[in-house]
Design a protein around this motif. Structure first.
Motif, mmCIF file in Angstrom:
data_model
loop_
_atom_site.group_PDB
_atom_site.id
_atom_site.type_symbol
_atom_site.label_atom_id
_atom_site.label_comp_id
_atom_site.label_asym_id
_atom_site.label_seq_id
_atom_site.Cartn_x
_atom_site.Cartn_y
_atom_site.Cartn_z
ATOM 1 N N SER A 273 0.833 -1.200 0.000
ATOM 2 C CA SER A 273 0.000 0.000 0.000
ATOM 3 C C SER A 273 0.870 1.253 0.000
ATOM 4 O O SER A 273 0.382 2.348 -0.270
ATOM 5 N N ASN A 274 2.165 1.070 0.296
ATOM 6 C CA ASN A 274 3.123 2.171 0.221
ATOM 7 C C ASN A 274 3.410 2.489 -1.248
ATOM 8 O O ASN A 274 3.710 1.591 -2.041
ATOM 9 N N THR A 275 3.322 3.761 -1.625
ATOM 10 C CA THR A 275 3.464 4.159 -3.035
ATOM 11 C C THR A 275 4.812 3.757 -3.601
ATOM 12 O O THR A 275 4.893 3.240 -4.728
ATOM 13 N N PHE A 276 5.885 3.982 -2.839
ATOM 14 C CA PHE A 276 7.220 3.639 -3.333
ATOM 15 C C PHE A 276 7.341 2.138 -3.595
ATOM 16 O O PHE A 276 7.846 1.712 -4.640
ATOM 17 N N ASN A 277 6.857 1.327 -2.642
ATOM 18 C CA ASN A 277 6.917 -0.132 -2.819
ATOM 19 C C ASN A 277 6.130 -0.577 -4.043
ATOM 20 O O ASN A 277 6.571 -1.450 -4.807
ATOM 21 N N SER A 278 4.942 -0.003 -4.232
ATOM 22 C CA SER A 278 4.111 -0.411 -5.374
ATOM 23 C C SER A 278 4.755 -0.010 -6.704
ATOM 24 O O SER A 278 4.645 -0.744 -7.695
ATOM 25 N N ILE A 279 5.431 1.146 -6.730
ATOM 26 C CA ILE A 279 6.113 1.567 -7.963
ATOM 27 C C ILE A 279 7.266 0.621 -8.284
ATOM 28 O O ILE A 279 7.447 0.201 -9.428
ATOM 29 N N ILE A 280 8.047 0.272 -7.257
ATOM 30 C CA ILE A 280 9.171 -0.650 -7.457
ATOM 31 C C ILE A 280 8.669 -1.994 -7.980
ATOM 32 O O ILE A 280 9.233 -2.567 -8.923
ATOM 33 N N LYS A 281 7.596 -2.505 -7.383
ATOM 34 C CA LYS A 281 7.061 -3.801 -7.820
ATOM 35 C C LYS A 281 6.525 -3.720 -9.239
ATOM 36 O O LYS A 281 6.711 -4.648 -10.038
ATOM 37 N N ARG A 282 5.857 -2.604 -9.576
ATOM 38 C CA ARG A 282 5.311 -2.453 -10.927
ATOM 39 C C ARG A 282 6.420 -2.385 -11.961
ATOM 40 O O ARG A 282 6.308 -2.971 -13.050
ATOM 41 N N MET A 283 7.514 -1.677 -11.648
ATOM 42 C CA MET A 283 8.664 -1.606 -12.558
ATOM 43 C C MET A 283 9.262 -2.991 -12.779
ATOM 44 O O MET A 283 9.621 -3.361 -13.902
ATOM 45 N N MET A 284 9.340 -3.763 -11.692
ATOM 46 C CA MET A 284 9.844 -5.132 -11.791
ATOM 47 C C MET A 284 8.929 -5.986 -12.656
ATOM 48 O O MET A 284 9.393 -6.809 -13.459
ATOM 49 N N ASP A 285 7.618 -5.800 -12.509
ATOM 50 C CA ASP A 285 6.652 -6.565 -13.310
ATOM 51 C C ASP A 285 6.796 -6.264 -14.804
ATOM 52 O O ASP A 285 6.785 -7.179 -15.636
ATOM 53 N N ILE A 286 6.921 -4.981 -15.139
ATOM 54 C CA ILE A 286 7.024 -4.602 -16.556
ATOM 55 C C ILE A 286 8.307 -5.148 -17.164
ATOM 56 O O ILE A 286 8.287 -5.774 -18.233
ATOM 57 N N ALA A 287 9.432 -4.933 -16.460
ATOM 58 C CA ALA A 287 10.718 -5.414 -16.979
ATOM 59 C C ALA A 287 10.729 -6.934 -17.053
ATOM 60 O O ALA A 287 11.153 -7.526 -18.054
ATOM 61 N N GLY A 288 10.229 -7.587 -15.991
ATOM 62 C CA GLY A 288 10.252 -9.053 -15.952
ATOM 63 C C GLY A 288 9.360 -9.688 -17.003
ATOM 64 O O GLY A 288 9.741 -10.681 -17.635
ATOM 65 N N SER A 289 8.173 -9.126 -17.210
ATOM 66 C CA SER A 289 7.260 -9.703 -18.202
ATOM 67 C C SER A 289 7.805 -9.536 -19.622
ATOM 68 O O SER A 289 7.656 -10.443 -20.461
ATOM 69 N N LEU A 290 8.431 -8.404 -19.910
ATOM 70 C CA LEU A 290 9.024 -8.203 -21.240
ATOM 71 C C LEU A 290 10.153 -9.199 -21.494
ATOM 72 O O LEU A 290 10.233 -9.806 -22.571
ATOM 73 N N VAL A 291 11.005 -9.376 -20.495
ATOM 74 C CA VAL A 291 12.115 -10.336 -20.627
ATOM 75 C C VAL A 291 11.571 -11.752 -20.812
ATOM 76 O O VAL A 291 12.047 -12.513 -21.668
ATOM 77 N N CYS A 292 10.563 -12.120 -20.011
ATOM 78 C CA CYS A 292 9.992 -13.470 -20.099
ATOM 79 C C CYS A 292 9.301 -13.708 -21.441
ATOM 80 O O CYS A 292 9.364 -14.824 -21.984
ATOM 81 N N LEU A 293 8.640 -12.687 -21.976
ATOM 82 C CA LEU A 293 8.006 -12.838 -23.291
ATOM 83 C C LEU A 293 9.033 -13.142 -24.367
ATOM 84 O O LEU A 293 8.790 -13.955 -25.271
ATOM 85 N N VAL A 294 10.194 -12.503 -24.271
ATOM 86 C CA VAL A 294 11.272 -12.764 -25.235
ATOM 87 C C VAL A 294 11.839 -14.163 -25.039
ATOM 88 O O VAL A 294 12.004 -14.936 -25.993
ATOM 89 N N ILE A 295 12.129 -14.508 -23.787
ATOM 90 C CA ILE A 295 12.757 -15.800 -23.490
ATOM 91 C C ILE A 295 11.841 -16.960 -23.863
ATOM 92 O O ILE A 295 12.276 -17.965 -24.439
ATOM 93 N N PHE A 296 10.543 -16.837 -23.518
ATOM 94 C CA PHE A 296 9.612 -17.949 -23.715
ATOM 95 C C PHE A 296 8.858 -17.888 -25.041
ATOM 96 O O PHE A 296 7.978 -18.723 -25.275
ATOM 97 N N SER A 297 9.200 -16.944 -25.899
ATOM 98 C CA SER A 297 8.497 -16.844 -27.183
ATOM 99 C C SER A 297 8.601 -18.129 -28.015
ATOM 100 O O SER A 297 7.590 -18.539 -28.619
ATOM 101 N N PRO A 298 9.757 -18.825 -28.079
ATOM 102 C CA PRO A 298 9.790 -20.104 -28.831
ATOM 103 C C PRO A 298 8.853 -21.149 -28.222
ATOM 104 O O PRO A 298 8.189 -21.895 -28.947
ATOM 105 N N VAL A 299 8.803 -21.196 -26.888
ATOM 106 C CA VAL A 299 7.932 -22.158 -26.200
ATOM 107 C C VAL A 299 6.469 -21.832 -26.488
ATOM 108 O O VAL A 299 5.656 -22.727 -26.769
ATOM 109 N N MET A 300 6.136 -20.552 -26.430
ATOM 110 C CA MET A 300 4.750 -20.136 -26.673
ATOM 111 C C MET A 300 4.346 -20.391 -28.117
ATOM 112 O O MET A 300 3.217 -20.821 -28.386
ATOM 113 N N LEU A 301 5.265 -20.164 -29.059
ATOM 114 C CA LEU A 301 4.976 -20.437 -30.473
ATOM 115 C C LEU A 301 4.732 -21.926 -30.698
ATOM 116 O O LEU A 301 3.782 -22.323 -31.391
#
Length: 468
Positions: A273-301
């Motif tokens: 509920s702390n704004t700073f914590n939520s921003i840090i987690k959201r940044m991690m989510d965006i970066a992590g999901s983009l990296v995972c989409l690239v890494i797992f794209s052959p598996v998903m295809l």
């Protein structure tokens, strides 16, 4: 006696840490300067390096004090202790480098290799020594030595829970001599701990017994006695602790506020509920999901091709789930079942050998590949990489009535994986136990815990024996 023992032990521990700091530094100097640096290559004299020990040793000891590394180890978790050692040393290396750079110590030729080698050695040796000390203390306490002698005031649920934990953890070194209570007979015994008197006997017992601690474990209906009992304990000078009889209501780490001298306890502490914590987690989510989409794209295809070749229907299965603040969203998965009517889809969970699941779908579910499209949900902000798993609206309505505190999970974004899942609570497992783990995650969130769950997911979370 315990207080004196703890005082002497702390002094000994400070001395041991001082010797470790000095030894690690000298060893780092020897490795970097004597072994790895060519002779005559602008090396500062040895006395210059050794002079650093004068501020370094007390500086590191102060950092260890600041990170609570000299608190009693009876109930302090080893992970917390070891984590604090690493944090203190990381801060130490930053301060060391800042001082060397700011004051250009040694004419600016001070070896950075000595600094980094020292901190690496210091962390490694200190962790090993603390591990040995912890094992030695546990062994001593298991043998009945260095015990902390206590009595409980009040017999009820809180007392039973406290005694249970003490008996299950003999390494803590607690010896419960008895319980004072006004409502049960003296013949009552709980797990070997007897009722030895009434609460009015407390002052007399304190005057004739060498107790180390009093634990107040009154039931809720007896809290009117609390002020009088605390006053008696404080007159005796014995350390007193309070185990509340409402542990099922407040979290293990309650968030308190000081309202002009009035303590206010928040029923639920949610770090996100702390704004700073939520921003840090959201940044991690965006970066992590983009990296995972690239890494797992052959598996998903590959998964998409197999689904299309083996079963008619859409690639992606869309289903309504309940997210943060009870808001519904559409969650994506690779379709692992035959196309079916909405009424049948809402009938219930998938069961073992469910005829609706396709051959490819069984593999996708077992390996969690069917969950990969949820990376798009993470990018959109509907979900997080880490968090409680989202559930369908009809089950949310059912569980909110049947399972206490179930709706607390909706105070954070749902996740692709979570603390419950890496601890084995996935698929057809206990919903109540799953909620316990979800609540622990919500109340104890840190970025480090998220990273830990990601690693555990990689190593043991993908293959799910309970996924049908």
């Amino acid at each position: 006696m315990i207080k004196d023992n703890q005082k002497y032990f702390n002094r000994l521990h400070v001395l041991i840490d001082a010797l470790i700091v000095a030894g690690s530094y000298v060893l780092a100097w020897f490795i970097q300067i004597k072994l790895l640096t060519p002779a005559g290559k602008g090396v500062l004299p040895m006395p210059v390096y050794m002079l650093v020990l004068v501020p370094l040793i007390p500086g590191m000891i102060l950092l260890y004090y600041a990170f609570n590394l000299y608190t009693p180890k009876r109930v302090q978790g080893r992970r917390l202790e070891y984590g604090n050692v690493i944090k203190a040393n990381l801060l130490g290396i930053v301060l060391f480098m800042a001082v060397i750079t700011l004051f250009k110590f040694g004419g600016g030729d001070f070896s950075r290799g000595v600094i980094f080698t020292f901190f690496g050695l210091n962390v490694a040796i200190d962790l090993i020594v603390r591990m040995m000390i912890r094992r030695a203390l546990i062994d001593i306490r298991r043998r009945g030595m260095n015990l902390k002698h206590i009595i409980l005031v009040g017999y009820g649920h809180a007392a039973q829970e406290y005694i249970d934990r003490i008996i299950e953890n003999p390494q803590w070194g607690y010896k419960v001599h008895g319980i004072l209570d006004d409502n049960v007979e003296r013949t009552t015994v709980y797990r070997g701990v007897p009722i030895i008197g009434r609460t009015d006997d407390l002052f007399q017992i304190l005057s004739v017994n060498m107790l180390d601690e009093i634990a107040i474990t009154l039931g809720l209906s007896e809290y009117y006695k609390l002020e009088h009992i605390v006053a008696q304990c404080e007159k005796s000078g014995v350390h007193t602790k309070f185990i509340p009889d409402y542990g099922n209501i407040i979290p293990t780490k309650p968030y308190t506020e000081d309202l002009m001298g009035l303590p206010v306890i928040n029923i639920r502490y949610v770090p996100l509920s702390n704004t700073f914590n939520s921003i840090i987690k959201r940044m991690m989510d965006i970066a992590g999901s983009l990296v995972c989409l690239v890494i797992f794209s052959p598996v998903m295809l590959t998964a998409a091709i197999l689904i299309k070749l083996t079963s008619p229907g859409p690639l992606i299965f869309k289903q309504e789930r309940v997210g943060i603040h009870n808001k519904p969203f559409i969650m994506y998965k690779f379709r692992s079942m035959e196309v079916q009517k909405k009424s049948r889809e809402r009938a219930g969970w998938t069961t073992k050998n469910d005829p609706r699941v396709t051959g490819v779908g069984k593999f996708l579910r077992r390996t969690s590949i069917d969950e990969l499209p949820q990376l798009v949900n993470v990018l959109k902000g509907d979900m997080s990489l880490i968090g409680p798993r989202p559930e369908r609206p009809q089950f949310v309505e059912k569980f909110r009535e049947d399972i206490p505190r179930y709706m607390v999970k909706h105070q954070v974004r749902p996740g692709m994986t979570g603390w419950a899942q890496v601890n084995g609570y996935r698929g057809d497992t206990s919903i109540r136990r799953r909620i316990d783990y979800d609540l622990y995650y919500i109340e104890n969130w840190t970025l480090g815990l998220d990273i830990k769950i990601l690693f555990l997911t990689v190593f043991k979370g993908f293959v799910n024996k309970n996924a049908y």
